[in-house]
Design a protein around this motif. Structure first.
Motif, PDB file in Angstrom:
ATOM      1  N   LYS A  99       2.215   1.679  -3.360  1.00  0.00           N
ATOM      2  CA  LYS A  99       1.416   2.253  -4.374  1.00  0.00           C
ATOM      3  C   LYS A  99       1.258   3.880  -4.184  1.00  0.00           C
ATOM      4  O   LYS A  99       1.204   4.532  -5.024  1.00  0.00           O
ATOM      5  N   GLU A 100       1.249   4.147  -2.898  1.00  0.00           N
ATOM      6  CA  GLU A 100       1.082   5.584  -2.562  1.00  0.00           C
ATOM      7  C   GLU A 100       1.988   6.330  -3.211  1.00  0.00           C
ATOM      8  O   GLU A 100       1.995   7.578  -3.710  1.00  0.00           O
ATOM      9  N   VAL A 101       3.478   5.894  -3.050  1.00  0.00           N
ATOM     10  CA  VAL A 101       4.746   6.469  -3.458  1.00  0.00           C
ATOM     11  C   VAL A 101       4.577   6.628  -4.927  1.00  0.00           C
ATOM     12  O   VAL A 101       4.851   7.785  -5.681  1.00  0.00           O
ATOM     13  N   ASN A 102       4.279   5.403  -5.558  1.00  0.00           N
ATOM     14  CA  ASN A 102       4.046   5.439  -7.133  1.00  0.00           C
ATOM     15  C   ASN A 102       3.098   6.481  -7.499  1.00  0.00           C
ATOM     16  O   ASN A 102       3.319   7.186  -8.480  1.00  0.00           O
ATOM     17  N   GLN A 103       1.818   6.507  -6.966  1.00  0.00           N
ATOM     18  CA  GLN A 103       0.990   7.628  -7.436  1.00  0.00           C
ATOM     19  C   GLN A 103       1.802   8.980  -7.273  1.00  0.00           C
ATOM     20  O   GLN A 103       1.447   9.801  -8.108  1.00  0.00           O
ATOM     21  N   MET A 104       2.374   9.247  -6.400  1.00  0.00           N
ATOM     22  CA  MET A 104       2.949  10.341  -6.203  1.00  0.00           C
ATOM     23  C   MET A 104       3.961  10.823  -7.161  1.00  0.00           C
ATOM     24  O   MET A 104       4.319  11.892  -7.685  1.00  0.00           O
ATOM     25  N   ASP A 135       0.801  -1.339   0.063  1.00  0.00           N
ATOM     26  CA  ASP A 135       0.167  -0.158   0.008  1.00  0.00           C
ATOM     27  C   ASP A 135       0.852   1.208   0.124  1.00  0.00           C
ATOM     28  O   ASP A 135       0.475   2.200  -0.762  1.00  0.00           O
ATOM     29  N   LYS A 136       2.007   1.131   0.660  1.00  0.00           N
ATOM     30  CA  LYS A 136       2.843   2.478   0.891  1.00  0.00           C
ATOM     31  C   LYS A 136       3.581   2.545  -0.659  1.00  0.00           C
ATOM     32  O   LYS A 136       3.591   3.625  -1.093  1.00  0.00           O
TER      33      LYS A 136
END
Ligand SMILES: O=C(O)C(=O)C[C@H](O)[C@H](O)CO
Length: 343
Positions: A193-198, A190-191
Motif C-alpha cells: 500500500k505504501e509503495v502504491n501511494q508513492m 502494508d508495504k
C-alpha cells in the motif's frame, strides 16, 4: 516505431501440469506469462495493437524460449534488456512459475521460482526511458504491482519509467495486482500500500481496488462502487479506475463482471452469473487489455467496459495466461448478451 502500448514487467515461463497437480505431474506444457506482459499480449493478439514489452532476460536457452514465445504472441522484443549468463544462474536468472488450474472445490495453486531474476535486479538509471518514450514513441504505458514488488529497487525503476512516460504525454496505467508471495519479504500488504501511494500520483488509469469492505455475495455493484470512490477521492488525479468483479463459487464457476469509473461516472459491464471457467489465470489482464483498447480508440465507455469483461470471460475458457480470441468473437458474444437480460 511508435507503439500503441508498452508494458514493463517480468515475463516468466509458466509450467502447466494440465489436468493433474504440480506435485504429481510427469509432463508440463510451457507458456509465457506475466501480469503486465499479458496485457500487451492481449492487445496485440485480440485488438491488433502495436505493442512492446520492456523486461530483462538472461541470455541462455530459457531466455531465448521466453523471447520466442513473446515474438509468437505478436509483441515486439527489441526493448528487452539481455543480461549475461554466468553458467548456473547465481548472479541472475530467468523467472519460472508453476500453476495448476484447480477444479471444483480444489482451488488453483501456484508456486513461483523467480528469486534473483534478471528484471528484479534492475536499478534506476539502467533503462533508457528517454529513448523509449522520447524517440520510439509510446501512446500508453502499462505496469503494475507485480513489477513494483519484485525487489527493493523495483518500485524506484517503476517510478522513473512513469515520470519519463508522463513527461512525453504517454498515458500511464497501473494494475494493483497484489501478490502475497512477493510482498511477504518486505512487510506484506502494508508495504504494498505504501509503495502504491508513492506511485499512484503518477498514474492516469488504475486497474483494481485495494480492498472491499466485505466479501461480495454476488455481483454487488454498490460494494465495488464504494471502494472505487474511496480511491478516486484519495487520488484526484486519477481519470479512470476499472475493476473486475469476481465472486468465486468454485474453481470452475465464478460470477464475473467489471466496473468502470471515468471522470466521475460509472459504467457497469455485462454480467456473467455462474460463468464456467477452464483456467482463470490472466483474466484480469485480458480485462485490462479490453479497457485500454477502448480508451485508445475512444470508444463509448459502455463498449469499453464490455470489451474488458468479455475478453476476460473468454480468456478463462482456454488454458494458459493469454488471450486466444479475436475481436469479432468478442462482438459476437456481446451481441448475444445484449439480446438477453443480463446487462
Ligand atoms: O503472479 C505473477 O506474478 C505473475 O506474473 C503470473 C501471472 O502471469 C499473473 O499472475 C497473471 O495475472
Amino acid at each position: 516505431m511508435m507503439f500503441d502500448c508498452l508494458a514493463f514487467g517480468e515475463v516468466m515461463l509458466r509450467f502447466d501440469p494440465g489436468d493433474t497437480r504440480i506435485a504429481t505431474a510427469e509432463t508440463f506444457k510451457v507458456w509465457e506469462g506475466g501480469g503486465e506482459y499479458n496485457v500487451v499480449r492481449g492487445l496485440s493478439h485480440c485488438f491488433g495493437k502495436r505493442t512492446a514489452v520492456v523486461t530483462a532476460l538472461v541470455e541462455n536457452e530459457i531466455g531465448r524460449l521466453i523471447k520466442n514465445r513473446i515474438s509468437a504472441g505478436g509483441v515486439n522484443t527489441d526493448l528487452i534488456q539481455w543480461l549475461p549468463y554466468d553458467g548456473i544462474g547465481e548472479s541472475c536468472r530467468n523467472g519460472i512459475y508453476f500453476l495448476e488450474k484447480g477444479f471444483g472445490l480444489r482451488p488453483a495453486v501456484g508456486a513461483s521460482d523467480r528469486g534473483h531474476s534478471a528484471i528484479s535486479q534492475l536499478q534506476p538509471g539502467q533503462i533508457d526511458w528517454e529513448h523509449i518514450f522520447g524517440k520510439c514513441g509510446v501512446r500508453w504505458f502499462h505496469t503494475g504491482g507485480i513489477m513494483a514488488g519484485l525487489s527493493r529497487s523495483s518500485a524506484a525503476v517503476v517510478l522513473e519509467a512513469m515520470q519519463a512516460a508522463r513527461s512525453h504525454g504517454t498515458i500511464v496505467s497501473y494494475d494493483l495486482n497484489y501478490r502475497p508471495s512477493l510482498w511477504q519479504r518486505f512487510g506484506g500488504k502494508d508495504k504494498a500500500k505504501e509503495v502504491n501511494q508513492m506511485l499512484l500520483p503518477h498514474v492516469d488509469v488504475l486497474f483494481g481496488i485495494e480492498e472491499l469492505e466485505r466479501s461480495p455475495e454476488g455481483l454487488e455493484t454498490e460494494l465495488f462502487r464504494q471502494a472505487i470512490l474511496k480511491t478516486a477521492e484519495t487520488h484526484p488525479q486519477l481519470k479512470t479506475i476499472a475493476s473486475t468483479m469476481r465472486v468465486v463459487k468454485s474453481a470452475n464457476v465464478n460470477d464475473w463482471s467489471g466496473l468502470l469509473w471515468h471522470e466521475g461516472d460509472f459504467h457497469q459491464g455485462v454480467r456473467f452469473e455462474n460463468l464456467e471457467i477452464y483456467d482463470r489465470v490472466g483474466a484480469g489482464d485480458a480485462f485490462a487489455a479490453g479497457i485500454i483498447h477502448g480508451r485508445l480508440e475512444n470508444l463509448p465507455l459502455q463498449k469499453t467496459i464490455d470489451y474488458g469483461v468479455v475478453h476476460g470471460a473468454l480468456a478463462m475458457t482456454t488454458p494458459g495466461d493469454n488471450s486466444m480470441f479475436s475481436l469479432p468473437e468478442l462482438d459476437r458474444l456481446l451481441a448475444t448478451k445484449d439480446a438477453g437480460v443480463l446487462r
